[in-house]
Design an enzyme around this catalytic site. Structure first.
Site, PDB file in Angstrom:
ATOM      1  N   LYS A  32       0.831  -1.202   0.000  1.00 10.09           N
ATOM      2  CA  LYS A  32       0.000   0.000   0.000  1.00 10.09           C
ATOM      3  C   LYS A  32       0.867   1.254   0.000  1.00 10.09           C
ATOM      4  O   LYS A  32       1.870   1.327   0.714  1.00 10.09           O
ATOM      5  CB  LYS A  32      -0.917  -0.018   1.229  1.00 10.09           C
ATOM      6  CG  LYS A  32      -1.933   1.113   1.284  1.00 10.09           C
ATOM      7  CD  LYS A  32      -2.875   0.918   2.467  1.00 10.09           C
ATOM      8  CE  LYS A  32      -3.933   2.000   2.561  1.00 10.09           C
ATOM      9  NZ  LYS A  32      -4.887   1.760   3.667  1.00 10.09           N
ATOM     10  N   SER A 109      -9.523   2.004   2.763  1.00  4.97           N
ATOM     11  CA  SER A 109      -8.599   2.731   1.924  1.00  4.97           C
ATOM     12  C   SER A 109      -7.552   1.833   1.263  1.00  4.97           C
ATOM     13  O   SER A 109      -6.786   2.293   0.416  1.00  4.97           O
ATOM     14  CB  SER A 109      -7.865   3.777   2.788  1.00  4.97           C
ATOM     15  OG  SER A 109      -7.096   3.122   3.817  1.00  4.97           O
ATOM     16  N   SER A 133     -10.140  -0.679   6.997  1.00 11.07           N
ATOM     17  CA  SER A 133      -9.663  -0.654   5.625  1.00 11.07           C
ATOM     18  C   SER A 133      -8.966  -1.914   5.145  1.00 11.07           C
ATOM     19  O   SER A 133      -8.502  -1.965   3.999  1.00 11.07           O
ATOM     20  CB  SER A 133      -8.747   0.560   5.417  1.00 11.07           C
ATOM     21  OG  SER A 133      -9.504   1.750   5.483  1.00 11.07           O
TER      22      SER A 133
END
Length: 389
Positions: A32, A109, A133
């Site tokens: 990420k 996210s 998330s």
């Protein structure tokens, strides 16, 4: 690797493998775009963050741990801006495609990590989970996803959102892969005693709705047979909105503490939702935040006492399947609020939670979640393998 789902960042298309031996050799992963990688920009989902921060010269320890175990990094994955969303629709970089539920959002996210894993572009992917998330995208995309115990995995070298809630989690398409990654990130630990007691959060199933409850009924029945004692409880009761609001206030306070100076100086371009959340964070009432912190202490103590070392809590991962693309913002906000009522308990108490892709509703995946006591992450990984077997 050809990115067929828009999961990777253009500035983060870097392939790296440091070792050809180790427990993760032969496996590929996505990282990420909140985690630093030496020589590669960290964008945090926002072009103004990307433009105003230097390229890091050191990698986050989490990335180094995976590379040292022989895993091959294929790129940095898209994230919602500053990780402050649960939708996965980035106003600047677009929406990664959810192959498990076409025409629907992947969840945020950690949207890019979930989308890349679901599409088979990587064997596993790293996300973060502050308010849900990892757990929510796992449910939307039909994946296994773990939010570990708070503090179990170091978050050095990662862009923070709300440090007292932030965790690093990961996705996989099967529980064996999830556990294999867990042995590296969590470290080798003694076997944990098998849990004997299952608590079912009846009130949270009710809040999720009849359709969700029916879709998860079979999985829940299969789970019951694995425990000596099963009890349906009221976990939150009439306080669901209070718990959710406490999370909102504390998260907002910590997000402003982490980024308020940068937001004030740079005046970054934020997309819908994120823009409003930062503006609200700027104007928080200190007394309201203090009351939220006090409530959180009570909630955390209660949850930890209920679970202890031999109890598992079952609840829905989400109040429904992934919303459709281009759902009106007001509808997404309402769905997000309902989702946070299911997601905030583990965050308040710093507990590990796993989402298992054991349900289907209208042809789309739906997750069943299990929460364990602090440090009982491996117990959840073991249960995931059992339920899949």
């Amino acid at each position: 690797m050809i990115d067929t789902v828009g999961a990777f960042c253009p500035h983060g298309l870097v392939e790296r493998q440091d070792r050809e031996t180790g427990p993760l050799v032969g496996l590929s992963f996505g990282l990420k775009d909140l985690f630093d990688l030496a020589g590669t920009p960290t964008g945090a989902g926002n072009p103004d963050w990307l433009a105003t921060h230097p390229v890091p010269d050191m990698s986050a320890p989490l990335a180094e741990t995976l590379l040292a175990a022989g895993a091959r990094l294929v790129g940095k994955t898209q994230t919602d801006e500053m990780a402050w969303s649960l939708n996965g629709e980035n106003a600047h970089y677009g929406t990664p495609r959810n192959v498990a539920a076409p025409g629907r959002i992947p969840g945020g996210s950690s949207s890019g990590s979930a989308a890349a894993t679901a599409a088979g572009l990587v064997d596993f992917a790293i996300g973060t989970d502050t308010g849900g998330s990892v757990r929510l995208p796992a449910s939307y995309c039909g994946l296994y996803g773990l939010r570990p115990s708070h503090g179990r995995i170091p978050l050095l070298g990662a862009v923070p959102l709300a440090p007292s809630y932030d965790t690093a989690g990961w996705f996989a398409r099967d529980p064996e892969m999830l556990a294999r990654v867990g042995r590296v990130l969590l470290g080798e630990t003694p076997p944990q005693p098998r849990p004997r007691r299952l608590l079912i959060a009846g009130d949270l199933f009710e809040r999720a709705g009849r359709a969700v409850t029916e879709a998860l009924h079979g999985a829940l029945e299969g789970l019951r047979a694995r425990f000596a004692t099963v009890e349906t409880i009221t976990l939150v009761g009439e306080a669901a909105e209070d718990w959710r609001n406490a999370f909102r206030l504390i998260q907002s306070s910590e997000a402003w503490a982490a980024h308020g100076a940068w937001v004030t100086r740079v005046q970054p371009r934020f997309g819908p939702g994120v823009r409003e959340r930062f503006e609200a964070a700027r104007q928080l009432d200190a007394d309201a935040v203090a009351a939220a912190v006090s409530l959180r202490r009570i909630v955390a103590a209660d949850l930890r006492a209920r679970l202890g070392a031999d109890t598992i809590l079952a609840l829905p991962s989400a109040p429904g399947i992934a919303p459709r693309l281009a759902t009106p913002e007001a509808d997404l906000d309402e769905f997000r609020a309902r989702a946070l009522e299911l997601l905030c308990p583990a965050g308040h108490a710093g507990l590990p939670q796993i989402s298992l892709p054991l349900g289907q509703l209208d042809g789309c995946p739906l997750g069943l979640s299990l929460i364990a006591g602090p440090g009982r992450d491996e117990t959840l990984l073991d249960l995931a393998r059992e339920t899949a077997g």
